[in-house]
Design a protein around this motif. Structure first.
Motif, PDB file in Angstrom:
ATOM      1  N   SER A 115     -11.612  17.912 100.057  1.00 57.84           N
ATOM      2  CA  SER A 115     -12.481  18.886  99.392  1.00 57.84           C
ATOM      3  C   SER A 115     -13.121  18.272  98.151  1.00 57.84           C
ATOM      4  O   SER A 115     -12.648  17.282  97.606  1.00 57.84           O
ATOM      5  CB  SER A 115     -11.678  20.129  99.010  1.00 57.84           C
ATOM      6  N   ARG A 116     -14.188  18.902  97.729  1.00 59.58           N
ATOM      7  CA  ARG A 116     -14.898  18.432  96.552  1.00 59.58           C
ATOM      8  C   ARG A 116     -14.806  19.478  95.453  1.00 59.58           C
ATOM      9  O   ARG A 116     -14.854  20.672  95.714  1.00 59.58           O
ATOM     10  CB  ARG A 116     -16.365  18.166  96.876  1.00 59.58           C
ATOM     11  N   VAL A 117     -14.702  18.987  94.239  1.00 64.45           N
ATOM     12  CA  VAL A 117     -14.599  19.864  93.084  1.00 64.45           C
ATOM     13  C   VAL A 117     -15.880  19.708  92.267  1.00 64.45           C
ATOM     14  O   VAL A 117     -16.389  18.602  92.090  1.00 64.45           O
ATOM     15  CB  VAL A 117     -13.366  19.500  92.228  1.00 64.45           C
ATOM     16  N   ASP A 118     -16.375  20.837  91.775  1.00 65.55           N
ATOM     17  CA  ASP A 118     -17.592  20.831  90.978  1.00 65.55           C
ATOM     18  C   ASP A 118     -17.395  19.979  89.719  1.00 65.55           C
ATOM     19  O   ASP A 118     -16.312  19.926  89.156  1.00 65.55           O
ATOM     20  CB  ASP A 118     -17.944  22.271  90.605  1.00 65.55           C
ATOM     21  N   ASP A 119     -18.469  19.327  89.277  1.00 70.40           N
ATOM     22  CA  ASP A 119     -18.400  18.462  88.101  1.00 70.40           C
ATOM     23  C   ASP A 119     -18.006  19.234  86.842  1.00 70.40           C
ATOM     24  O   ASP A 119     -17.322  18.701  85.964  1.00 70.40           O
ATOM     25  CB  ASP A 119     -19.739  17.755  87.872  1.00 70.40           C
ATOM     26  N   ALA A 120     -18.424  20.486  86.730  1.00 70.71           N
ATOM     27  CA  ALA A 120     -18.083  21.281  85.552  1.00 70.71           C
ATOM     28  C   ALA A 120     -16.574  21.514  85.482  1.00 70.71           C
ATOM     29  O   ALA A 120     -15.970  21.441  84.407  1.00 70.71           O
ATOM     30  CB  ALA A 120     -18.822  22.612  85.580  1.00 70.71           C
ATOM     31  N   VAL A 121     -15.960  21.782  86.609  1.00 76.79           N
ATOM     32  CA  VAL A 121     -14.509  21.992  86.647  1.00 76.79           C
ATOM     33  C   VAL A 121     -13.796  20.679  86.361  1.00 76.79           C
ATOM     34  O   VAL A 121     -12.805  20.639  85.617  1.00 76.79           O
ATOM     35  CB  VAL A 121     -14.075  22.574  88.009  1.00 76.79           C
ATOM     36  N   ALA A 122     -14.283  19.589  86.925  1.00 77.65           N
ATOM     37  CA  ALA A 122     -13.676  18.277  86.695  1.00 77.65           C
ATOM     38  C   ALA A 122     -13.802  17.862  85.240  1.00 77.65           C
ATOM     39  O   ALA A 122     -12.892  17.238  84.687  1.00 77.65           O
ATOM     40  CB  ALA A 122     -14.313  17.236  87.603  1.00 77.65           C
ATOM     41  N   ALA A 123     -14.917  18.208  84.596  1.00 74.86           N
ATOM     42  CA  ALA A 123     -15.094  17.877  83.185  1.00 74.86           C
ATOM     43  C   ALA A 123     -14.163  18.718  82.314  1.00 74.86           C
ATOM     44  O   ALA A 123     -13.663  18.244  81.286  1.00 74.86           O
ATOM     45  CB  ALA A 123     -16.537  18.097  82.771  1.00 74.86           C
ATOM     46  N   LYS A 124     -13.934  19.959  82.711  1.00 71.48           N
ATOM     47  CA  LYS A 124     -13.055  20.847  81.950  1.00 71.48           C
ATOM     48  C   LYS A 124     -11.591  20.419  82.065  1.00 71.48           C
ATOM     49  O   LYS A 124     -10.807  20.594  81.140  1.00 71.48           O
ATOM     50  CB  LYS A 124     -13.220  22.279  82.457  1.00 71.48           C
ATOM     51  N   HIS A 125     -11.226  19.855  83.210  1.00 73.45           N
ATOM     52  CA  HIS A 125      -9.850  19.410  83.462  1.00 73.45           C
ATOM     53  C   HIS A 125      -9.858  17.919  83.787  1.00 73.45           C
ATOM     54  O   HIS A 125      -9.903  17.535  84.959  1.00 73.45           O
ATOM     55  CB  HIS A 125      -9.240  20.193  84.612  1.00 73.45           C
ATOM     56  N   PRO A 126      -9.785  17.049  82.774  1.00 72.73           N
ATOM     57  CA  PRO A 126      -9.898  15.609  83.027  1.00 72.73           C
ATOM     58  C   PRO A 126      -8.741  15.012  83.825  1.00 72.73           C
ATOM     59  O   PRO A 126      -8.880  13.967  84.434  1.00 72.73           O
ATOM     60  CB  PRO A 126      -9.948  15.002  81.619  1.00 72.73           C
ATOM     61  N   GLY A 127      -7.587  15.687  83.877  1.00 65.73           N
ATOM     62  CA  GLY A 127      -6.441  15.145  84.604  1.00 65.73           C
ATOM     63  C   GLY A 127      -6.320  15.643  86.025  1.00 65.73           C
ATOM     64  O   GLY A 127      -5.284  15.474  86.656  1.00 65.73           O
ATOM     65  N   LEU A 128      -7.392  16.238  86.540  1.00 64.79           N
ATOM     66  CA  LEU A 128      -7.340  16.852  87.866  1.00 64.79           C
ATOM     67  C   LEU A 128      -7.040  15.839  88.968  1.00 64.79           C
ATOM     68  O   LEU A 128      -6.220  16.103  89.852  1.00 64.79           O
ATOM     69  CB  LEU A 128      -8.645  17.580  88.148  1.00 64.79           C
ATOM     70  N   CYS A 166       5.035  16.954  88.766  1.00 66.89           N
ATOM     71  CA  CYS A 166       3.573  17.034  88.759  1.00 66.89           C
ATOM     72  C   CYS A 166       3.087  18.142  87.824  1.00 66.89           C
ATOM     73  O   CYS A 166       2.077  17.975  87.132  1.00 66.89           O
ATOM     74  CB  CYS A 166       3.027  17.260  90.166  1.00 66.89           C
ATOM     75  N   SER A 167       3.799  19.258  87.795  1.00 64.14           N
ATOM     76  CA  SER A 167       3.440  20.336  86.875  1.00 64.14           C
ATOM     77  C   SER A 167       3.595  19.887  85.431  1.00 64.14           C
ATOM     78  O   SER A 167       2.760  20.201  84.575  1.00 64.14           O
ATOM     79  CB  SER A 167       4.308  21.562  87.127  1.00 64.14           C
ATOM     80  N   ASP A 168       4.663  19.146  85.154  1.00 62.15           N
ATOM     81  CA  ASP A 168       4.843  18.607  83.811  1.00 62.15           C
ATOM     82  C   ASP A 168       3.723  17.629  83.463  1.00 62.15           C
ATOM     83  O   ASP A 168       3.224  17.628  82.329  1.00 62.15           O
ATOM     84  CB  ASP A 168       6.196  17.916  83.685  1.00 62.15           C
ATOM     85  N   LEU A 169       3.336  16.801  84.428  1.00 64.80           N
ATOM     86  CA  LEU A 169       2.224  15.879  84.209  1.00 64.80           C
ATOM     87  C   LEU A 169       0.941  16.638  83.911  1.00 64.80           C
ATOM     88  O   LEU A 169       0.195  16.291  82.991  1.00 64.80           O
ATOM     89  CB  LEU A 169       2.020  14.976  85.432  1.00 64.80           C
ATOM     90  N   TRP A 170       0.680  17.700  84.663  1.00 65.82           N
ATOM     91  CA  TRP A 170      -0.521  18.508  84.448  1.00 65.82           C
ATOM     92  C   TRP A 170      -0.527  19.110  83.042  1.00 65.82           C
ATOM     93  O   TRP A 170      -1.534  19.084  82.343  1.00 65.82           O
ATOM     94  CB  TRP A 170      -0.602  19.591  85.502  1.00 65.82           C
ATOM     95  N   MET A 171       0.620  19.656  82.616  1.00 71.43           N
ATOM     96  CA  MET A 171       0.712  20.230  81.275  1.00 71.43           C
ATOM     97  C   MET A 171       0.504  19.163  80.210  1.00 71.43           C
ATOM     98  O   MET A 171      -0.154  19.408  79.196  1.00 71.43           O
ATOM     99  CB  MET A 171       2.065  20.921  81.071  1.00 71.43           C
ATOM    100  N   TYR A 172       1.034  17.975  80.450  1.00 74.52           N
ATOM    101  CA  TYR A 172       0.840  16.885  79.491  1.00 74.52           C
ATOM    102  C   TYR A 172      -0.630  16.478  79.427  1.00 74.52           C
ATOM    103  O   TYR A 172      -1.173  16.270  78.342  1.00 74.52           O
ATOM    104  CB  TYR A 172       1.712  15.685  79.869  1.00 74.52           C
TER     105      TYR A 172
END
Length: 127
Positions: A7-20, A86-92
């Protein structure tokens, strides 16, 4: 566009969440570890049961059932632990700090002292 698997994620969402992308890679790795632990756990337990078949004779269907159930439990445990990492990584990646996973217990407060005269363990009144 940022690709996450198929799947592809919109650039705006990817910019908002850099660790995606790192989070998605971690989750993918966690699910593959879970799948591998299911296959290896089921196969390993089945082989062990076949070796012990001489001492504990029971039908093949119970061998398979027990192996699949044990492999599923093992797979669930491994996937759960890895997903928590992975959840801990996401929070970090989102906040810059790891979440506090210590159980919160209330500190015991010392009991209030009675307001009357103090007595000893033998019942004598102290001044």
């Amino acid at each position: 566009m940022v690709n996450l698997g198929l799947s592809r994620v919109d650039d705006a969402v990817a910019a908002k969440h850099p660790g995606l992308q790192q989070y998605a890679a971690c989750q993918s790795h966690a699910f593959m570890k879970g799948t591998g632990s299911f296959v290896l756990g089921t196969g390993g337990l089945f082989v062990i049961q076949k070796v012990l078949q001489k001492k504990l004779p029971y039908p093949l269907q119970w061998n398979l059932l027990l192996s699949v159930v044990a492999g599923s439990v093992c797979s669930y445990a491994v996937t759960r632990i890895e997903t928590q990492k992975c959840s801990d990584l996401w929070m970090y990646l989102e906040t810059g700090s790891f979440p506090d996973r210590t159980p919160h217990t209330e500190e015991a407060t010392p009991p209030a002292e009675p307001s009357g005269p103090k007595t000893t363990q033998y019942g004598d009144v102290m001044e």
